[in-house]
Design a protein around this motif. Structure first.
Motif, PDB file in Angstrom:
ATOM      1  N   ASN A  75       0.895  -1.323   0.026  1.00 13.96           N
ATOM      2  CA  ASN A  75      -0.153  -0.020   0.168  1.00 13.96           C
ATOM      3  C   ASN A  75       0.843   1.325   0.075  1.00 13.96           C
ATOM      4  O   ASN A  75       0.740   2.371  -0.642  1.00 13.96           O
ATOM      5  N   VAL A  91      -3.501   1.650   6.625  1.00  9.70           N
ATOM      6  CA  VAL A  91      -2.550   1.372   5.462  1.00  9.70           C
ATOM      7  C   VAL A  91      -2.163  -0.133   5.571  1.00  9.70           C
ATOM      8  O   VAL A  91      -1.796  -0.634   4.607  1.00  9.70           O
ATOM      9  N   TYR A 128      -7.293  -0.684   1.315  1.00 10.84           N
ATOM     10  CA  TYR A 128      -6.895   0.747   1.750  1.00 10.84           C
ATOM     11  C   TYR A 128      -7.763   1.604   0.929  1.00 10.84           C
ATOM     12  O   TYR A 128      -8.293   1.514  -0.309  1.00 10.84           O
TER      13      TYR A 128
END
Length: 401
Positions: A161, A311, A316
């Motif tokens: 992410n 995160v 996300y």
């Protein structure tokens, strides 16, 4: 939710003078470099024994020094409150840094302002003495500073992410920090863009390596883009790094499809109140770190989560670090918006406190698809219930919350 970096206003305790001599006392920075923005507090002592404190927002994503505020005062008690309001919304931990670290950061981020043709936030003469100082930080010192201000990567999902967030933002130093392969030549967008949503799934893993597929929704200068990548991760010395990345697919997506993917329900509580000023005072007593914004229809207060654990999720979302928005309208309404039903427990202490002051009526509860509070805040003057009834079909019920 819009990706808006807050602008802060600090009430000054006295006029600053660029010619005043000061001695470095201390400095702290947020450990939020991978989120794109670092908040920095620098504390100097003047020759008159006053506290000269500066706060900076440093934006690595095509900006530089983004915001600045300062105070000159004998009173140290007010400094903690201002620091919490300036730094608390970023969700990361805080670390102590040295005077040499401060000079290095301010000089380097000041160069980004020049590179991206962004003006320095006023009054720049107050920190010009830092920019003019000579950089004394050697390579080892720079590496030590990097370790302080970058978040620790605790899982491959968090790594993927963050890595794609940095790639999408065209943040080359940030993406390189997370990369351990031979050459990093991935470029998904021409200009710095926003990662709206990222869905990460494990494909296979073996020993210290794993392969993930990531489906990214990007808000770019040329429109909305859907990108699918294969990301190989490797664990080394208790941290995870990206070993390789490959773009599998990339295509434009119409807004209507994007909206369906990223929209979340907005849970809204609307209370009638007697005094806007009294409610604001009580709200800031129990939640002093709220960020305050002025709008046409009233005052908005924004509360973020205490960390950036969103995160670490396989899905996300931009804005998932937002806990709640509180709005005190000029029409004697107190509006609370939240986006996860589980967060009602977090809000209950606030409601119980304000109820104990006899300030809240029985509320209306409204659930809408997407978010309407910013639209209302910038709308023509009218009360919230009139506004909501005019623009959406709502599911409105009486509640004893």
């Amino acid at each position: 939710m819009k990706n808006i970096k807050p602008k802060f206003k600090i009430i000054r305790g006295g006029k600053t003078n660029p010619k005043i001599s000061q001695t470095f006392y201390s400095a702290i920075a947020t450990r939020t470099r991978l989120m794109g923005v670092i908040a920095l507090k620098v504390h100097w002592i003047t020759t008159e024994n006053k506290n000269f404190v500066q706060w900076f927002l440093l934006d690595a994503e095509e900006h530089g020094i983004y915001d600045y505020a300062s105070i000159l005062t004998f009173n140290e008690n007010e400094l903690d409150l201002y620091t919490d309001r300036f730094m608390g919304s970023l969700g990361g931990g805080k670390v102590s840094i040295s005077e040499e670290d401060v000079i290095y950061l301010i000089k380097n981020y000041g160069r980004l302002n020049l590179k991206f043709n962004q003006p320095l936030p006023p009054p720049s003469f107050e920190y010009d003495f830092i920019i003019k100082r000579k950089n004394q930080l050697d390579i080892q010192g720079q590496e030590a500073l990097t370790a302080k201000i970058y978040e620790k990567i605790e899982s491959p999902i968090q790594l993927v992410n963050f890595f794609l967030m940095k790639v999408v933002a065209n943040d080359l130093p940030g993406s390189r920090y997370l990369y351990c392969g031979e050459d990093l030549n991935i470029k998904l967008v021409d200009k710095a863009s926003i990662l709206l949503k990222n869905t990460v799934k494990l494909v296979e893993e073996h020993c210290d390596r794993a392969l993930y597929t990531a489906k990214s929704i990007i808000d770019s200068d040329s429109g909305y883009i859907n990108v699918v990548t294969l990301v190989e991760t490797k664990k080394a010395e208790d941290e995870f790094r990206v070993k390789s990345v490959k773009v599998v697919d990339k295509f434009q997506v119409p807004y209507e499809l994007i909206y369906k993917e990223i929209k979340k329900q907005e849970h809204i509580l609307v209370y009638r109140i007697g005094s806007c000023e009294a409610l604001e005072r009580e709200l800031l007593i129990i939640k002093p770190k709220l960020l305050k914004y002025e709008f046409i229809n009233g005052l908005m207060f924004v509360e973020y989560r205490k960390n950036n654990d969103h995160v670490k999720n396989e899905e996300y979302y931009l804005g998932a670090d937002l806990l709640a928005i509180y709005f005190i309208s000029d029409f004697d309404e107190f509006i609370i918006c939240y986006y996860d039903e589980n967060d009602m427990n977090e809000l209950q202490n606030l409601l119980n406190y304000i109820k104990s002051k006899g300030m809240l009526s029985k509320p209306k509860e409204i659930v809408v698809e997407g978010s309407v509070i910013y639209q209302y805040a910038q709308n023509l003057e009218e009360d919230f219930m009139t506004f909501i009834n005019n623009i959406v079909v709502t599911n409105e019920i009486d509640t004893d919350v």
